[in-house]
Motif scaffolding. Structure first.
Motif, PDB file in Angstrom:
ATOM      1  N   HIS A 208      23.778  16.638 -16.892  1.00  0.00           N
ATOM      2  CA  HIS A 208      22.766  17.370 -17.686  1.00  0.00           C
ATOM      3  C   HIS A 208      21.375  17.942 -17.055  1.00  0.00           C
ATOM      4  O   HIS A 208      21.219  19.432 -18.124  1.00  0.00           O
ATOM      5  N   ILE A 209      22.223  19.233 -16.179  1.00  0.00           N
ATOM      6  CA  ILE A 209      21.554  20.605 -15.878  1.00  0.00           C
ATOM      7  C   ILE A 209      22.261  20.894 -15.225  1.00  0.00           C
ATOM      8  O   ILE A 209      23.126  21.411 -13.690  1.00  0.00           O
ATOM      9  N   VAL A 210      23.241  21.939 -15.982  1.00  0.00           N
ATOM     10  CA  VAL A 210      24.479  23.152 -15.699  1.00  0.00           C
ATOM     11  C   VAL A 210      23.642  24.136 -16.608  1.00  0.00           C
ATOM     12  O   VAL A 210      23.019  24.003 -17.998  1.00  0.00           O
TER      13      VAL A 210
ATOM     14  N   TYR B 196      15.439  24.004 -17.062  1.00  0.00           N
ATOM     15  CA  TYR B 196      15.359  23.919 -15.968  1.00  0.00           C
ATOM     16  C   TYR B 196      15.864  25.465 -15.780  1.00  0.00           C
ATOM     17  O   TYR B 196      16.078  26.175 -14.674  1.00  0.00           O
ATOM     18  N   GLN B 197      17.098  25.684 -16.430  1.00  0.00           N
ATOM     19  CA  GLN B 197      17.134  27.148 -16.255  1.00  0.00           C
ATOM     20  C   GLN B 197      16.146  28.338 -16.633  1.00  0.00           C
ATOM     21  O   GLN B 197      16.469  28.964 -15.426  1.00  0.00           O
TER      22      GLN B 197
ATOM     23  N   GLY C 264      24.214  25.122 -11.752  1.00  0.00           N
ATOM     24  CA  GLY C 264      23.888  23.501 -11.790  1.00  0.00           C
ATOM     25  C   GLY C 264      22.892  22.847 -10.692  1.00  0.00           C
ATOM     26  O   GLY C 264      22.765  22.949 -10.041  1.00  0.00           O
ATOM     27  N   THR C 265      22.280  21.409 -11.410  1.00  0.00           N
ATOM     28  CA  THR C 265      21.494  21.311 -10.112  1.00  0.00           C
ATOM     29  C   THR C 265      19.900  21.741 -10.581  1.00  0.00           C
ATOM     30  O   THR C 265      19.905  22.782 -10.826  1.00  0.00           O
ATOM     31  N   TYR C 266      18.582  21.538  -9.912  1.00  0.00           N
ATOM     32  CA  TYR C 266      17.587  21.760  -9.738  1.00  0.00           C
ATOM     33  C   TYR C 266      17.637  22.077  -7.885  1.00  0.00           C
ATOM     34  O   TYR C 266      16.257  22.251  -7.960  1.00  0.00           O
TER      35      TYR C 266
ATOM     36  N   ARG D  13      17.449  24.889   1.349  1.00  0.00           N
ATOM     37  CA  ARG D  13      18.029  24.751  -0.126  1.00  0.00           C
ATOM     38  C   ARG D  13      16.614  24.190  -0.293  1.00  0.00           C
ATOM     39  O   ARG D  13      15.411  23.671   0.132  1.00  0.00           O
ATOM     40  N   PHE D  14      16.167  24.784  -1.624  1.00  0.00           N
ATOM     41  CA  PHE D  14      14.973  25.464  -2.080  1.00  0.00           C
ATOM     42  C   PHE D  14      14.709  23.859  -3.739  1.00  0.00           C
ATOM     43  O   PHE D  14      15.752  24.185  -4.351  1.00  0.00           O
ATOM     44  N   CYS D  15      14.237  22.990  -4.321  1.00  0.00           N
ATOM     45  CA  CYS D  15      13.701  22.628  -5.571  1.00  0.00           C
ATOM     46  C   CYS D  15      12.629  23.869  -6.245  1.00  0.00           C
ATOM     47  O   CYS D  15      11.818  23.552  -6.014  1.00  0.00           O
ATOM     48  N   PHE D  16      13.356  23.952  -6.934  1.00  0.00           N
ATOM     49  CA  PHE D  16      12.668  24.127  -8.057  1.00  0.00           C
ATOM     50  C   PHE D  16      12.103  23.506  -9.329  1.00  0.00           C
ATOM     51  O   PHE D  16      11.844  23.664 -10.890  1.00  0.00           O
TER      52      PHE D  16
END
Length: 385
Positions: free
Chosen positions: A207-209, A294-295, A317-319, A365-368
């Motif tokens: 659900h994160i696209v 998330y976008q 996609g992803t966060y 890789r960074f998580c936002f």
């Protein structure tokens, strides 16, 4: 403590402390802003937490049925059919799991035996290969092509042998953020069609696209669906990773074998949370609104990096967002990640940990999935480099 000097042989001799634990410990020791591990630092929806409390008050505090509360399985079935057009029977084809990691482990354990080969696309989330090894299977890695992390389907086909028991794919993909296109999924379907190979489709970021694209679930493709375990995560979807709840969908014959393992290593999953999820999922906007949510965070993070020295393509996609740092330093990614923590108080994940032979692409890789104030602090640091 008395030392009995017990002699034993490790079943996972190559497995060491994960990079997540190493970075997490270092981040805490240096009080660093943590954009490393994939969990939000903002609160979950109060409505969902209220529903869990209400389920407890209503007395749903004993064992749930082994496959999961039927009402939740019904809603999951409706969700998959609504989004992807494929019906899974709640009674025989859906099981509620302790997160997607347990679902993946259980599917591997149910089918992989000594000498069986499992194709794994790398960089890969770090739970796949240990589970294969524990079951005496053989991971067969295929490195995704940089910088776009596409699949070399010719190379993929060359890896298929009579010993290939299973393939594991992950879309949207962690850590790259790439999503498999419809063409990718059709090619995968073509290559597997005349085989007995089982597919695990890790779809925890379903659900994160972003940018109007669609998540192409394996359940959308008839032949893939007939051989697939679809693994998903409520924890990732609803900002409650600590609840460790997900689900697995598969054809009845595959699910029957899955449950033989599931009933003895889990039996059942937290009951009141299942009851809450069953009610919460009835409102589709709770998950259909996540792409936009998330976008906005992704775009805020990347706009803040516009004048930095990092090289990047917006994640699909992803966060997670990958940042190439070759214009800043030629350090190994693990060394640079550790220096960022110690000297600049900012934590990220070096991608070499997930690559074949620790290939170093100079990418972090960074998580936002963080509060705006957290991202602003992180951006201030990143723009200094």
């Amino acid at each position: 403590m008395r030392n009995h000097k017990i002699q034993f042989k490790s079943k996972l001799p190559q497995v060491k402390t994960t990079i997540f634990t190493t970075v997490g410990n270092l981040a805490r020791a240096h009080n660093a802003i943590d954009l490393s591990q994939g969990f939000p630092n903002f609160r979950a929806d109060k409505e969902l937490m209220t529903l869990v409390g209400q389920a407890m008050e209503d007395g749903h505090n004993q064992y749930a049925p082994m496959p999961g509360y039927y009402g939740l399985r019904e809603v999951i079935s409706q969700k998959i059919e609504s989004l992807h057009g494929t019906y899974y029977h709640p009674e025989t084809e859906i099981t509620v799991t302790v997160g997607a990691t347990q679902a993946i482990f259980t599917a591997i354990t149910a089918f992989v035996g000594k000498g069986d080969e499992v194709i794994v696309l790398k960089p890969a989330y770090d739970c796949y290969e240990p589970a294969i090894a524990l079951n005496e299977g053989i991971p067969i890695p295929l490195e995704l092509k940089t910088p776009d992390y596409g699949v070399d389907w010719v190379a993929f086909e060359a890896l298929i042998t009579p010993k290939t028991k299973m393939v594991i794919v992950n879309t949207p993909h962690n850590p790259s953020g790439r999503i498999f296109s419809k063409a990718d999924m059709l090619k995968l379907q073509q290559l597997l069609r005349d085989t007995n190979i089982i597919l695990i489709s890790d779809e925890v970021y379903e659900h994160i696209v972003f940018d109007g694209q669609e998540h192409e679930s394996a359940s959308r493709f008839e032949d893939l669906a007939s051989r697939s375990f679809i693994c998903a995560s409520f924890g990732k979807t609803f900002h409650v990773t600590g609840w460790k709840m997900g689900y697995c969908a598969a054809p009845a014959a595959l699910m029957e074998e899955f449950r033989k393992v599931h009933q003895f290593n889990v039996f059942s999953v937290d009951h009141p949370t299942q009851r809450a999820m069953a009610k919460y999922l009835q409102h589709k906007e709770h998950y259909t609104s996540l792409n936009a949510f998330y976008q906005e965070k992704r775009d805020f993070f990347l706009s803040g990096l516009a004048n930095s020295k990092f090289i990047f393509k917006p994640t699909m996609g992803t966060y997670f967002q990958l940042l190439n740092y070759t214009q800043i330093t030629d350090e190994a990614d693990e060394d640079f990640a550790k220096r960022l923590i110690k000297d600049f108080k900012l934590a990220s994940i070096p991608i070499s940990s997930f690559n074949v032979n620790s290939r170093d692409d100079k990418v972090l890789r960074f998580c936002f999935a963080k509060k705006e104030e957290t991202l602003i602090k992180a951006l201030t640091i990143l723009n200094q480099l």
